[in-house]
Design an enzyme around this catalytic site. Structure first.
Site, PDB file in Angstrom:
ATOM      1  CB  SER A 141     -14.413  13.539 -24.247  1.00 39.13           C
ATOM      2  OG  SER A 141     -14.731  14.831 -23.796  1.00 39.13           O
ATOM      3  CE1 TYR A 154     -15.034  11.718 -19.236  1.00 38.51           C
ATOM      4  CE2 TYR A 154     -14.421  13.779 -20.301  1.00 38.51           C
ATOM      5  CZ  TYR A 154     -15.241  12.669 -20.222  1.00 38.51           C
ATOM      6  OH  TYR A 154     -16.269  12.508 -21.135  1.00 38.51           O
TER       7      TYR A 154
END
Ligand SMILES: NC(=O)c1ccc[n+]([C@@H]2O[C@H](COP(=O)([O-])OP(=O)(O)OC[C@H]3O[C@@H](n4cnc5c(N)ncnc54)[C@H](O)[C@@H]3O)[C@@H](O)[C@H]2O)c1
Length: 278
Positions: A141, A154
């Site tokens: 990401s 995350y």
């Protein structure tokens, strides 16, 4: 891998978003597909969408966090298709939680799916990819490039995916193993990810979701095409969207000073009492 015709592609998390768009794009380009997800209904819909293109498509229920299941899945796919040319470890979830308020269980959940899921898939399929001189794609990401508030779990998982993937690439190169490796860093892409997110229950996350839906305009289909372009060019790092490019440049130019520029812009959501938390 420039031509995907008749190539066997394995995609995890194919029941929605980027995984589904990749599956449909690959089906249109003549690939044979082994698609998996924990969401049976979403997976069925993707399989239906791909089947129209006439190629071989199998859907498998698979929880990528389950090591034994992923190892068995690789065997099953090997038996069903005879080879694997492309693996996309795409399945992922997100967690919006402060370090102070997030639960241990949610931290483990995001690490199990986003990090361990990628490790399980990579290790399980590497022998098949090596045999076919194939290509490995691990989805990290933009948050695998820079830290942000409320994203520590995350962030940890996606930084770990990046570290793991870059180490795999180095190892394969050093050993002369002809498998391409790409780490994908999408910026914000319009998918269901925010709707499936867990949170710490302490803040107004509905507003965060609404803002995401309102402001994010990059489609999953665009992301899928960018990933396949990166694979075709054998790119080690695939960035998707202006925010990913911006973050990549800022973190490299500024070093740790990026923290003031990038994360400084990402204000924490206020609590339900209107108070901005500690
Ligand atoms: N959408 C974004 O803004 C964005 C940004 C950066 C990175 N990513 C990454 O892209 C990948 C795809 O996400 P998306 O945006 O398409 O989200 P999405 O929610 O639309 O799709 C994710 C899919 O993964 C599946 N999944 C969840 N847990 C699973 C498990 N344990 N085992 C198997 N499948 C599971 C879900 O059922 C879903 O079908 C993820 O790794 C995500 O972290 C997304």
């Amino acid at each position: 891998m420039r031509d995907f015709t008749d190539k066997v592609a394995v995609i995890t998390g194919a029941g929605s978003g980027i995984g589904r768009a990749l599956a449909v794009e690959l089906a249109a380009r003549g690939a044979r597909l082994a698609l998996s997800d924990v969401d049976d209904e979403g997976l069925r819909e993707t399989v239906r969408g791909c089947a129209g293109h006439g190629g071989q498509v199998h859907g498998y229920r698979l929880d990528v966090a389950d090591r034994v299941a992923v190892l068995a899945h690789a065997e099953q796919v090997g038996a069903d298709f005879g080879r694997v040319d492309l693996l996309v470890n795409n399945a992922g979830v997100t967690l919006l939680a402060s370090v102070a308020d997030g639960s241990w269980e949610d931290l483990e959940w995001v690490m199990n799916v986003d990090f361990w899921g990628v490790v399980h898939g990579t290790r399980a399929f590497l022998p098949l990819l090596t045999e076919s001189r194939g290509h490995l794609v691990n989805v990290s990401s933009v948050l695998g490039l820079a830290g942000a508030p409320m994203q520590s779990g995350y962030n940890a998982a996606k930084f770990a995916v990046r570290g793991f993937t870059e180490a795999v690439a180095q190892e394969l190169r050093a050993d002369g193993v002809p498998v391409g490796v790409s780490c994908v860093h999408p910026g914000r892409i319009r998918t269901n990810i925010m709707h499936n997110a867990r949170n710490d229950g302490q803040r107004d996350y509905q507003a965060v979701r609404e803002q995401f839906d309102r402001t994010v305009d990059i489609s999953a289909e665009y992301a899928a095409r960018a990933i396949l372009r990166g694979v075709a060019r054998n790119r080690a790092r695939i960035l998707i969207g202006a925010d990913a490019y911006r973050t990549d440049i800022l973190t490299r130019l500024l070093g740790p000073w990026y923290l003031r520029v990038v994360a400084g812009g990402g204000r924490r959501p206020v609590t339900s009492t209107g108070r901005r938390p500690r």
